[in-house]
Motif scaffolding. Sequence first.
Motif, PDB file in Angstrom:
ATOM      1  N   PRO A 142       0.822  -1.220   0.000  1.00 50.57           N
ATOM      2  CA  PRO A 142       0.000   0.000   0.000  1.00 50.57           C
ATOM      3  C   PRO A 142       0.858   1.273   0.000  1.00 50.57           C
ATOM      4  O   PRO A 142       2.075   1.216   0.196  1.00 50.57           O
ATOM      5  CB  PRO A 142      -0.816  -0.135   1.298  1.00 50.57           C
ATOM      6  N   PRO A 143       0.235   2.441  -0.178  1.00 52.87           N
ATOM      7  CA  PRO A 143       0.986   3.672  -0.429  1.00 52.87           C
ATOM      8  C   PRO A 143       1.849   4.168   0.726  1.00 52.87           C
ATOM      9  O   PRO A 143       2.946   4.692   0.493  1.00 52.87           O
ATOM     10  CB  PRO A 143      -0.111   4.693  -0.761  1.00 52.87           C
ATOM     11  N   LEU A 165       5.786   4.987   0.570  1.00 54.96           N
ATOM     12  CA  LEU A 165       6.410   6.241   1.002  1.00 54.96           C
ATOM     13  C   LEU A 165       7.562   5.966   1.975  1.00 54.96           C
ATOM     14  O   LEU A 165       8.587   6.660   1.953  1.00 54.96           O
ATOM     15  CB  LEU A 165       5.372   7.153   1.652  1.00 54.96           C
ATOM     16  N   TYR A 166       7.393   4.970   2.826  1.00 55.49           N
ATOM     17  CA  TYR A 166       8.471   4.574   3.734  1.00 55.49           C
ATOM     18  C   TYR A 166       9.680   4.073   2.949  1.00 55.49           C
ATOM     19  O   TYR A 166      10.827   4.433   3.246  1.00 55.49           O
ATOM     20  CB  TYR A 166       7.964   3.496   4.688  1.00 55.49           C
ATOM     21  N   PHE A 167       9.447   3.250   1.932  1.00 59.02           N
ATOM     22  CA  PHE A 167      10.562   2.752   1.116  1.00 59.02           C
ATOM     23  C   PHE A 167      11.296   3.910   0.431  1.00 59.02           C
ATOM     24  O   PHE A 167      12.528   3.921   0.350  1.00 59.02           O
ATOM     25  CB  PHE A 167      10.058   1.767   0.058  1.00 59.02           C
ATOM     26  N   LEU A 168      10.527   4.877  -0.051  1.00 56.14           N
ATOM     27  CA  LEU A 168      11.133   6.046  -0.699  1.00 56.14           C
ATOM     28  C   LEU A 168      11.950   6.858   0.303  1.00 56.14           C
ATOM     29  O   LEU A 168      13.065   7.306  -0.005  1.00 56.14           O
ATOM     30  CB  LEU A 168      10.035   6.913  -1.316  1.00 56.14           C
ATOM     31  N   VAL A 207      -3.179   1.090   8.225  1.00 50.22           N
ATOM     32  CA  VAL A 207      -3.750   0.259   7.153  1.00 50.22           C
ATOM     33  C   VAL A 207      -3.071   0.556   5.823  1.00 50.22           C
ATOM     34  O   VAL A 207      -2.863  -0.347   5.001  1.00 50.22           O
ATOM     35  CB  VAL A 207      -5.268   0.493   7.053  1.00 50.22           C
ATOM     36  N   ALA A 208      -2.687   1.805   5.617  1.00 50.77           N
ATOM     37  CA  ALA A 208      -2.043   2.191   4.367  1.00 50.77           C
ATOM     38  C   ALA A 208      -0.573   1.788   4.329  1.00 50.77           C
ATOM     39  O   ALA A 208       0.066   1.908   3.290  1.00 50.77           O
ATOM     40  CB  ALA A 208      -2.171   3.695   4.147  1.00 50.77           C
ATOM     41  N   VAL A 236      -3.360   0.437  -8.506  1.00 47.87           N
ATOM     42  CA  VAL A 236      -2.572   0.591  -7.290  1.00 47.87           C
ATOM     43  C   VAL A 236      -2.768  -0.595  -6.340  1.00 47.87           C
ATOM     44  O   VAL A 236      -2.110  -0.656  -5.288  1.00 47.87           O
ATOM     45  CB  VAL A 236      -2.919   1.905  -6.563  1.00 47.87           C
ATOM     46  N   LEU A 237      -3.652  -1.508  -6.684  1.00 47.62           N
ATOM     47  CA  LEU A 237      -3.781  -2.729  -5.895  1.00 47.62           C
ATOM     48  C   LEU A 237      -2.692  -3.729  -6.252  1.00 47.62           C
ATOM     49  O   LEU A 237      -2.466  -4.692  -5.513  1.00 47.62           O
ATOM     50  CB  LEU A 237      -5.163  -3.366  -6.105  1.00 47.62           C
TER      51      LEU A 237
END
Length: 454
Positions: free
Chosen positions: A152-153, A157-160, A252-253, A301-302
């Motif tokens: 999920p997004p 964002l954490y990976f980025l 959840v995201a 995005v799924l």
Amino acid sequence: MPSALTAVLLAALTAVLVGTVRTDGYFTDPAGLSWWYAAAWALFAAAVWCLRRVPARHAVVLVLAGGVAVAAAGLVAAPRTSTDAFRYAWDGQVQAAGTSPYDHAPADAALTPLRDDWLFPSGPACGGPDLAAVSDGVCTRINRPRVHTVYPPAGELYFLLVHAVSPDGVRHKALQTGGAVLAVGTTLVLLAVLRRRGDPRAAACWAWCPAVAVEAVNNAHADVLAVLVSVAALGLTVRHRSAGGGLLGLAVAVKLLPAVLLPGALAGVRRPRDAARTVLTAVAAVAALYLPYVLLSHSSVLGYLGGYAAEEGYDDASAGNRYALLRLVLPDAWAVPAVFAGMAAVSLHVIRRGDRERPWSGALLVTGTAFLLTTPGYSWYALLVVALVALDGRWEWLGVALAGAASYVTGRAVPDAGTTAYALAAAAVLGGAALRRARVSRAGVRTGSSRGSM
């Protein structure tokens, strides 16, 4: 004396965890690796048991120091039993290049310019059992390289973020370090919540758990970020519905699993306005995080979510090892409906009769039940259960996390290990509930006798 003995047990636990993550036996010797796991869990149990006799002022220091040591133990080797961190690193790299991670699979030729020798080795380096071919002479450390990402997004964002702040050439250490920071951060949040509404000693159930060193740090699973945000959400929702709901949506995201916490967050809520504030802010947070990726992506995005569910047998009980306990007593075709019925019943019970002041208690019941009904085969999923145990104190639910490890590692050597372990976990939960009920009953009898003698 109890403090010193606890410190000795923590030192032994840390040493065994170092040996565990340095043992590269997942493919070659899963039975031997399972013994390392067993030793770590035994020392963990002994240390937590010993901590009960430590004065509270010393216990907090031990919990935090032990948590740092356990997290550090996960840093001594590259990821041993999972390759998920390599997908994280790739997704971060792809986003940094200005491309949506949902648009291309890692093996897609369109992303060839982004490949490096670490994630995409070639030649003799392609001989390992955890490497997948992507073209002639080129392989990758990334699992399922021909399917789109499933994360999920907020996870993306954490990976980025990890990619953006990492020095060149740091490789897996960046995500492992992030996991260690998040694991210790979770311990701090647990201590803060438990100081107000519980016993800070219970935080050791998370801080010292072998699953934290192995899955949150060594394998660097993003679940640890979801756990940190989930703990904060449940702690906050007691007094601040909107803020707690927003954090729950953020969790959840990161990883979809924290959605099972919603009944716990609604436990004992009687006013529709309060329930709506929790649910609507959670939904709004998820939608707000998904929206930029929906606008920027050309593909769904799924990602591989539907394919992953089918691959793991969640849509067809006869296709894998899911729903193992239900399938012992029900026909395969009944397993999925039974899960829905069971989860609905437990969720409604928690919402109607749960403790508004302790939402994590109902959340543990719902989440733990979901694990016992679905019997997932990946041990890192249970990090959420471990954190809920630390909040609530019902230690018997830790058997669910141990069962996940047995299914994932020991199951490679002993085919029915996962089913047996989940059955024992269910028995431990029922036994723990019976003991607590008997203890409350005895306390009630003693109180009644005292009142009668007056």
